[in-house]
Structures are given as C-alpha cells and as structure tokens.
Design an enzyme around this catalytic site. Structure first.
Site, PDB file in Angstrom:
ATOM      1  N   HIS A 190       3.951  -6.641  -7.224  1.00 53.99           N
ATOM      2  CA  HIS A 190       3.355  -5.531  -7.968  1.00 53.99           C
ATOM      3  C   HIS A 190       4.501  -4.754  -8.607  1.00 53.99           C
ATOM      4  CE1 HIS A 190       0.646  -1.674  -7.874  1.00 53.99           C
ATOM      5  NE2 HIS A 190       1.021  -2.026  -9.093  1.00 53.99           N
ATOM      6  N   LYS A 238       2.498  -9.668  -0.265  1.00 47.52           N
ATOM      7  CA  LYS A 238       2.385  -8.886  -1.499  1.00 47.52           C
ATOM      8  C   LYS A 238       3.315  -7.687  -1.377  1.00 47.52           C
ATOM      9  CE  LYS A 238      -1.072  -6.796  -4.582  1.00 47.52           C
ATOM     10  NZ  LYS A 238      -0.701  -5.379  -4.652  1.00 47.52           N
ATOM     11  N   CYS A 256       0.834  -1.205   0.000  1.00 46.76           N
ATOM     12  CA  CYS A 256       0.000   0.000   0.000  1.00 46.76           C
ATOM     13  C   CYS A 256       0.869   1.256   0.000  1.00 46.76           C
ATOM     14  CB  CYS A 256      -0.930   0.011   1.214  1.00 46.76           C
ATOM     15  SG  CYS A 256      -2.040   1.449   1.235  1.00 46.76           S
TER      16      CYS A 256
END
Length: 423
Positions: free
Chosen positions: A188, A160, A121
């Site tokens: 990502h 992640k 994030c």
C-alpha cells in the site's frame, strides 16, 4: 499453548506451494478485493466477484480473539466462508503473538488458499492493540510471525505492508517480509500517518521502486489510487505489478473491477437500485454469515452515498435501521423505496441526456475524472482539510510540496481520493 510438532512443520513445508505456484493455481488474479474491517465479508465478496473481482481477502480478523473466543468466530466466520462460491480466498489476521496467530490460522487453513498478516492498518485501534502498521519498527517480531506460519501451515502465508518515507528502508522492510516466508507481497503506497483527512496520495513511484528492486519471481500486488477500471491496467503497467488491490474504490462502486466493460456503464457505474437489490438478495442467501448481515447497513450507506443527499427521507429511514430489523422491513423501508425513486427517474423523457457520463480532460496523474449521475455507483472523493471533490487532488499536491522532501526524492504518481479502509 504448546509448540507445534516438528513433523507437522516439515510436512507443511514439503507440501506448500511457493508464490508463483500458488498464483498460477488460483488463476493469476489481477483484481483483488482488499481486506477491510467489517466490510469485505462473505456477501460483499460474492457481489464483488460478480462485478469483476478475481481474488478476495476477508476482513481483518483478530488472531487472539479468533483463536480463543467461540462467539468471535461465530460472529465473523461461517460454514459458507471459504466455500466453492468464495474462492480463491485469502484470510487476513492481525496479530502480535506467533502462537495465537498460528492457532487462529490453523482453524481456517482448510477453507482458504492463503493466510495474510495485516501490517498495514493505521487506525487508532491498531495502535492500542499493537498490531497492523504499528509493528513496522519491530522487524524481529514481524519475521517471527510470518515465519511461524510459513513453517507450520498447510497453506502459504502472505503479507500486506505500508511504506516508509525512505525508499531504501521500505525496500529492506519488504525484503525482510519476503525472507520470513511471505509468498505474496501487497504494498500500500502510503505511510502510516496517511489516514482520514490526511490520507493524501498513494505513492506509485515508491511501489514501483520496490517492484523493480525485489526478486523478479516475487508475486507483487499494488494498492492505492484506484478510482476507475482503467486505473487498474494503468497501475499494473506503470508499476509492473501482478495485480491491483482496491479497498474504498470497491466499496463505493463494485463496478471498479469490470476492466473489460469500460464502454458499458451498467457494468462500470451500475445503478444504485440494482446494486442494492442484488446485494440484499445475496445477504439473504448467506444467512449463516452473521458478519454479512451486520455489515449490510454500512454497505447500503456507501452504495447510496451520492443518492442519499437527494432523497433525505430514505437516508433518515436507513439511519434508524438496526440489527433487529427483519428482512421484510429492510426490503419495504429501504430497498423498494430506492427502486421506486430510480424507476421514476428513468421514466423522465430526457433521461438519456441526464444519464450521460462525461469524461474530463486527462490529468497530470495520468487519468481522467468522470461526472456520474447520482443514481449510479461512483468513487467517493473524501474531503481533505475541508476541500471536497476533484479539488482535493490539487490540495494533496500542494500539501506534499510544502511538507518535508521525501528522503528518496521520489515524485508522487497518480491522484486518489480514497483511503485504505482499516487494512
């Protein structure tokens, strides 16, 4: 908080599935709904599975709040979450304290297939709260967070991550995460600074570099640059990933996961009236899930994004809807008006021509753009520096060329107009 019992930790390690074992057990999923704050809630996961998703993550949940606040749990988790219609499921937490993270994970370990740590994030709230991608420089803390879950949970832990500008640093970072005990690794392909209008292009070459240089047995998911169903297979083939995760691509068009239906526009670019109705019915059926109704308005806006500029009366009505609105009000004031308008469109004599979807020429990034009628779900081309539509891809390439050269001198692969939504 007390230290976890040693016997409990030993039992968890003895019974826990490793990465490949878990991947096989849940059916080797290849199309994954990304963890998205206030967006990948139960009703949306159910809808996404109907349109081709084979694994789903919960929204990012705040570990400390989940562990300590009954109200927070009730607002974000229900008895339906993790039920038979909601599997396979990975529950994602953000955290910076191993004890709170473990306490939160213990509350859901019997209702999911794995627990994921959010290290991606990039939003301001994550910076303020000291979690997500703002832990990227604190490798000892990250290792401790993951390893605590690895040693003490019944279910596997996954992670992640985002990448660094430097390929080798990204690789060492990924190795550390795996060494800590992560059984799945989602990468990502954007750096922390790539968000909002600075989202830019995900770097498939860096993701591929990690895949090529990590142990072959690593269960590896790629995230970034997914606009259409064919991008999923293209990504898997190019990178060698086990699966592909989509966030914003899925939010604006659930049909993005329908890889086996590329010639069926009703499946890959579904009509907004039909999606709105189907999703609305799912939310009503999931009334135990407070998060599902809370997220409904936001989902309506995203599904209807290409439609609303043409029907501003519906947009104005939707904007006034709030949590106090009844199911009947939602249906009469939003769902039915959308259905009426689209039905009238399809009664036009030349609808066969108007409803055509055209495919553009193949682009340098390997795919092609589609021109899709506004009454069908479709990708969202987020503006970059005031530039909208397909042109923003070229702007992204230009911006990259004038920025400092990446340390690993890795070229950008593929073009994208989406960002990872909060996760």
């Amino acid at each position: 908080m007390t230290e976890p019992a040693l016997s409990s930790a030993n039992n968890a390690l003895m019974q826990k599935l490793t990465g490949r074992q878990l991947f096989d057990k849940i059916g080797r999923p290849t199309r994954i709904v990304a963890p998205m704050v206030d967006q990948s809630e139960l009703a949306w996961r159910i809808l996404s599975r109907r349109y081709g998703a084979t694994l789903a993550y919960t929204p990012m949940l705040h570990a400390k709040l989940f562990a300590t606040s009954k109200k927070y749990r009730e607002d974000n988790w229900s008895s339906l979450d993790g039920s038979s219609v909601d599997r396979p499921l990975v529950v994602q937490f953000c955290a910076n304290d191993p004890e709170y993270l473990l306490a939160a994970a213990k509350l859901v370990e019997d209702k999911c297939d794995a627990v994921d740590l959010n290290l991606g994030c990039p939003q301001g709230i994550a910076k303020k709260g000291h979690y997500g991608s703002f832990l990227m420089e604190e490798w000892d803390l990250i290792h401790n967070l993951i390893n605590t879950l690895h040693k003490n949970l019944k279910v596997p832990v996954t992670a992640k991550i985002r990448i660094f500008d430097d390929c080798e640093k990204s690789l060492n970072y990924a190795k550390m995460v795996l060494d800590a005990g992560a059984q799945f690794l989602t990468v990502h392909g954007r750096v922390r600074e790539q968000k909002g209008q600075k989202t830019g292009l995900a770097n498939w070459e860096t993701i591929k570099y990690l895949r090529d240089n990590l142990p072959k047995e690593t269960v590896f998911f790629a995230n970034g640059n997914i606009l259409y169903p064919e991008d999923i297979s293209r990504c898997m083939e190019h990178i060698g990933a086990d699966a592909v995760m989509s966030a914003e691509g899925n939010l604006y068009n659930p049909g993005v996961f329908n890889v086996g239906q590329t010639k069926n526009k009703e499946k890959i670019f579904p009509r907004v009236d039909k999606i709105i109705r189907e999703y609305f019915q799912i939310v009503k059926e999931c009334q135990e899930s407070k998060a599902s109704k809370t997220a409904m308005k936001s989902h309506f806006f995203k599904i209807l994004r290409p439609f609303l500029p043409h029907h501003t009366d519906i947009r104005s009505t939707l904007a006034t809807m709030n949590a106090k609105a009844t199911w009947e009000e939602w249906e009469e004031q939003v769902v039915k008006p959308v259905e009426k308008v689209v039905q009238e469109i399809f009664e036009q004599p030349d609808i066969a021509i108007k409803d055509e979807i055209t495919i553009g020429e193949k682009q340098s990034w390997g795919g092609s753009y589609r021109t899709v009628p506004y009454w069908r779900c479709q990708p969202y081309f987020r503006p970059v520096n005031g530039i909208t539509g397909d042109k923003r891809v070229m702007q992204g390439l230009i911006d990259e060329s004038v920025n400092k050269k990446r340390k690993a001198d890795v070229p950008l692969e593929s073009a994208d107009k989406k960002k990872d939504v909060k996760a």
